[in-house]
Write an enzyme that holds these catalytic residues in place. Structure first.
Site, PDB file in Angstrom:
ATOM      1  N   ARG A 124       0.806  -1.232   0.000  1.00  0.00           N
ATOM      2  CA  ARG A 124       0.000   0.000   0.000  1.00  0.00           C
ATOM      3  C   ARG A 124       0.835   1.275   0.000  1.00  0.00           C
ATOM      4  O   ARG A 124       0.368   2.338   0.407  1.00  0.00           O
ATOM      5  CB  ARG A 124      -0.989  -0.002   1.178  1.00  0.00           C
ATOM      6  CG  ARG A 124      -2.004  -1.137   1.108  1.00  0.00           C
ATOM      7  CD  ARG A 124      -3.068  -1.010   2.197  1.00  0.00           C
ATOM      8  NE  ARG A 124      -4.049  -2.067   2.065  1.00  0.00           N
ATOM      9  CZ  ARG A 124      -3.959  -3.267   2.611  1.00  0.00           C
ATOM     10  NH1 ARG A 124      -2.895  -3.578   3.344  1.00  0.00           N
ATOM     11  NH2 ARG A 124      -4.895  -4.170   2.428  1.00  0.00           N
ATOM     12  N   GLU A 187       7.867  17.929 -24.611  1.00  0.00           N
ATOM     13  CA  GLU A 187       7.291  18.273 -23.310  1.00  0.00           C
ATOM     14  C   GLU A 187       7.949  19.518 -22.725  1.00  0.00           C
ATOM     15  O   GLU A 187       7.337  20.249 -21.944  1.00  0.00           O
ATOM     16  CB  GLU A 187       7.430  17.086 -22.343  1.00  0.00           C
ATOM     17  CG  GLU A 187       6.604  15.859 -22.724  1.00  0.00           C
ATOM     18  CD  GLU A 187       5.135  15.967 -22.331  1.00  0.00           C
ATOM     19  OE1 GLU A 187       4.680  17.068 -21.974  1.00  0.00           O
ATOM     20  OE2 GLU A 187       4.442  14.939 -22.376  1.00  0.00           O
ATOM     21  N   GLU A 239      -5.247  17.121 -10.019  1.00  0.00           N
ATOM     22  CA  GLU A 239      -5.891  17.521 -11.270  1.00  0.00           C
ATOM     23  C   GLU A 239      -7.385  17.787 -11.100  1.00  0.00           C
ATOM     24  O   GLU A 239      -8.222  17.319 -11.864  1.00  0.00           O
ATOM     25  CB  GLU A 239      -5.663  16.449 -12.346  1.00  0.00           C
ATOM     26  CG  GLU A 239      -5.790  16.995 -13.764  1.00  0.00           C
ATOM     27  CD  GLU A 239      -5.321  16.009 -14.819  1.00  0.00           C
ATOM     28  OE1 GLU A 239      -6.132  15.674 -15.687  1.00  0.00           O
ATOM     29  OE2 GLU A 239      -4.151  15.598 -14.771  1.00  0.00           O
ATOM     30  N   ARG A 243      -4.141  21.795 -12.933  1.00  0.00           N
ATOM     31  CA  ARG A 243      -3.166  20.803 -13.393  1.00  0.00           C
ATOM     32  C   ARG A 243      -3.536  20.231 -14.765  1.00  0.00           C
ATOM     33  O   ARG A 243      -2.669  19.768 -15.509  1.00  0.00           O
ATOM     34  CB  ARG A 243      -3.017  19.674 -12.374  1.00  0.00           C
ATOM     35  CG  ARG A 243      -1.974  18.651 -12.817  1.00  0.00           C
ATOM     36  CD  ARG A 243      -1.589  17.663 -11.733  1.00  0.00           C
ATOM     37  NE  ARG A 243      -0.631  16.698 -12.259  1.00  0.00           N
ATOM     38  CZ  ARG A 243       0.119  15.900 -11.518  1.00  0.00           C
ATOM     39  NH1 ARG A 243       0.023  15.952 -10.195  1.00  0.00           N
ATOM     40  NH2 ARG A 243       0.968  15.051 -12.077  1.00  0.00           N
ATOM     41  N   ASN A 247      -2.017  18.784 -19.788  1.00  0.00           N
ATOM     42  CA  ASN A 247      -2.444  17.814 -20.785  1.00  0.00           C
ATOM     43  C   ASN A 247      -2.541  18.411 -22.186  1.00  0.00           C
ATOM     44  O   ASN A 247      -3.102  17.771 -23.089  1.00  0.00           O
ATOM     45  CB  ASN A 247      -3.808  17.226 -20.402  1.00  0.00           C
ATOM     46  CG  ASN A 247      -3.733  16.367 -19.155  1.00  0.00           C
ATOM     47  OD1 ASN A 247      -2.786  15.631 -18.945  1.00  0.00           O
ATOM     48  ND2 ASN A 247      -4.742  16.489 -18.302  1.00  0.00           N
ATOM     49  N   HIS A 250      -2.418  16.132 -25.262  1.00  0.00           N
ATOM     50  CA  HIS A 250      -2.418  14.736 -24.829  1.00  0.00           C
ATOM     51  C   HIS A 250      -3.677  13.962 -25.219  1.00  0.00           C
ATOM     52  O   HIS A 250      -3.633  12.738 -25.333  1.00  0.00           O
ATOM     53  CB  HIS A 250      -2.202  14.653 -23.315  1.00  0.00           C
ATOM     54  CG  HIS A 250      -0.775  14.865 -22.916  1.00  0.00           C
ATOM     55  ND1 HIS A 250      -0.099  16.034 -23.191  1.00  0.00           N
ATOM     56  CD2 HIS A 250       0.110  14.060 -22.276  1.00  0.00           C
ATOM     57  CE1 HIS A 250       1.134  15.929 -22.723  1.00  0.00           C
ATOM     58  NE2 HIS A 250       1.289  14.748 -22.172  1.00  0.00           N
ATOM     59  N   HIS A 254      -2.490  10.801 -26.993  1.00  0.00           N
ATOM     60  CA  HIS A 254      -2.687   9.470 -26.434  1.00  0.00           C
ATOM     61  C   HIS A 254      -3.452   8.573 -27.397  1.00  0.00           C
ATOM     62  O   HIS A 254      -3.190   7.363 -27.483  1.00  0.00           O
ATOM     63  CB  HIS A 254      -3.432   9.566 -25.100  1.00  0.00           C
ATOM     64  CG  HIS A 254      -2.562   9.999 -23.966  1.00  0.00           C
ATOM     65  ND1 HIS A 254      -3.072  10.299 -22.705  1.00  0.00           N
ATOM     66  CD2 HIS A 254      -1.229  10.200 -23.869  1.00  0.00           C
ATOM     67  CE1 HIS A 254      -2.086  10.652 -21.905  1.00  0.00           C
ATOM     68  NE2 HIS A 254      -0.958  10.596 -22.588  1.00  0.00           N
TER      69      HIS A 254
END
Length: 368
Positions: A124, A187, A239, A243, A247, A250, A254
């Protein structure tokens, strides 16, 4: 010269150290970070990075008295899978890692994402150190997003899990092939496009120096890129708001990676095409056409593609975007530039507009 930046997250704040020769000092850094010598450490690397740098890291850790085990994965996006994740977990169990142990990610974004997900889920959550060895990883190593891919969608299985520290040895970048250099710089310039107009244009003006891995130019660019990301993450770790601007490019990027089976375009290349697409979308939404022209010129100067190959199916790309985490209730969320250095989060983009952008990205033929 070591440049240090802090990601400010209160009690979970952590440093980013950028400089030369840092791999040889990683053992001392782990002692200073509080990892006890009695607890084994796991170093995860890949088949391209390990032969060059793993012996240096292992020697530095053992010199301080740590017990070290290493797990080397095959290089490439295909290793960000549940099967490989399970293999690494097996190594951790067999090595006797305990709650005070740490996982060290020695490599690029794939290694960092996979190793981070192992650290987040083993018992964890145990210690986690990012040791990026690519330019691209200046982005993925900061901010705590860790994940593996599902065949239908990138990064769908993961967590927010911050590292204890990021140690960025610039000497490791000297062995990167040119295509990897350009991919990483996507990036870097993205951080300027979202939040720092002056830096975005600086990247275009210094493109030749960056591509040549000029130490002064690259050191500044990576420090500035990491600082921008650290600022955004510090303001919105999970996010819920700002935040999301990270992206930019993206959503389309993606989808390009997924349709290509994560093997045609490198991540930065796919994101570059996605950023060109976001700038095209901006023009459709009434922003200045010059945003697209400047974006394309910046990406092209860094050796990045801005067009889709003709064989990419619009239907398959749209289907891939339907699985994106940013797709909700029939509408698509895009990060759209308002100008260079300023972006907006647009939550109600029509699918028809996105399909038009995909079509236009293919009009001028293959980026290669």
């Amino acid at each position: 010269m070591v440049r240090s930046i802090t990601v400010d997250l209160g009690e979970r704040s952590y440093p980013i150290h950028i400089g030369s020769g840092l791999l040889r000092d990683i053992g001392r850094q782990c002692v200073q970070a509080g990892f006890p010598l009695r607890s084994p450490l796991l170093v995860v690397s890949d088949s391209e990075v390990a032969p060059r740098y793993l012996p240096v890291v292992e020697a530095s850790l053992r010199e301080q008295g740590y017990s070290v085990v290493s797990h080397v994965i095959e290089a490439g996006e295909a290793s960000k899978s549940l099967a490989v994740y399970e293999d690494v977990i097996t190594t951790a169990i067999q090595a006797g890692l305990d709650r005070s142990s740490a996982v060290l990610a020695l490599g690029g974004g794939v290694v960092g994402d996979l190793a981070g997900f192992v650290a987040a889920s083993y018992m964890r959550g145990i210690g986690f150190v990012q040791i990026p060895t690519t330019i691209l990883a200046h982005d993925s190593s900061v901010g705590g997003k860790v994940a593996v891919n599902h065949p239908l969608a990138k990064n769908m299985i993961g967590a927010f899990y911050q590292p204890t520290m990021v140690v960025y040895d610039l000497d490791t970048l000297s062995t990167l092939p040119p295509r990897q250099v350009s991919s990483g710089l996507a990036e870097v310039v993205k951080h300027g496009l979202i939040l720092d107009r002056e830096f975005a244009y600086w990247c275009r003006e210094h493109a030749s120096a960056l591509l040549a891995l000029n130490a002064e130019a690259l050191g500044y660019a990576l420090e500035r890129g990491c600082a921008i990301k650290a600022e955004v993450v510090g303001n919105d770790e999970r996010e819920h708001g700002q935040r999301a601007i990270l992206n930019l490019g993206h959503t389309i990027g993606h989808a390009i990676e997924a349709v290509g089976g994560y093997g045609v375009f490198l991540h930065g290349e796919a994101i570059a095409i996605g950023m060109a697409g976001s700038a095209l979308l901006a023009a459709k939404l009434g922003r200045d056409q010059a945003i697209y022209e400047d974006t394309v010129s910046m990406l092209s100067a860094l050796g990045l593609p801005v067009r889709l190959p003709a064989e990419y199916s619009e239907d398959e790309l749209m289907e891939a975007m339907m699985h994106d985490k940013k797709f909700k209730e029939g509408k698509m969320t895009f990060i759209v530039p308002d100008s260079i250095g300023v972006v907006s989060i647009v939550n109600d983009v029509q699918q028809s507009a996105v399909r038009e952008v995909i079509s236009q990205l293919k009009e001028e033929g293959s980026p290669w």
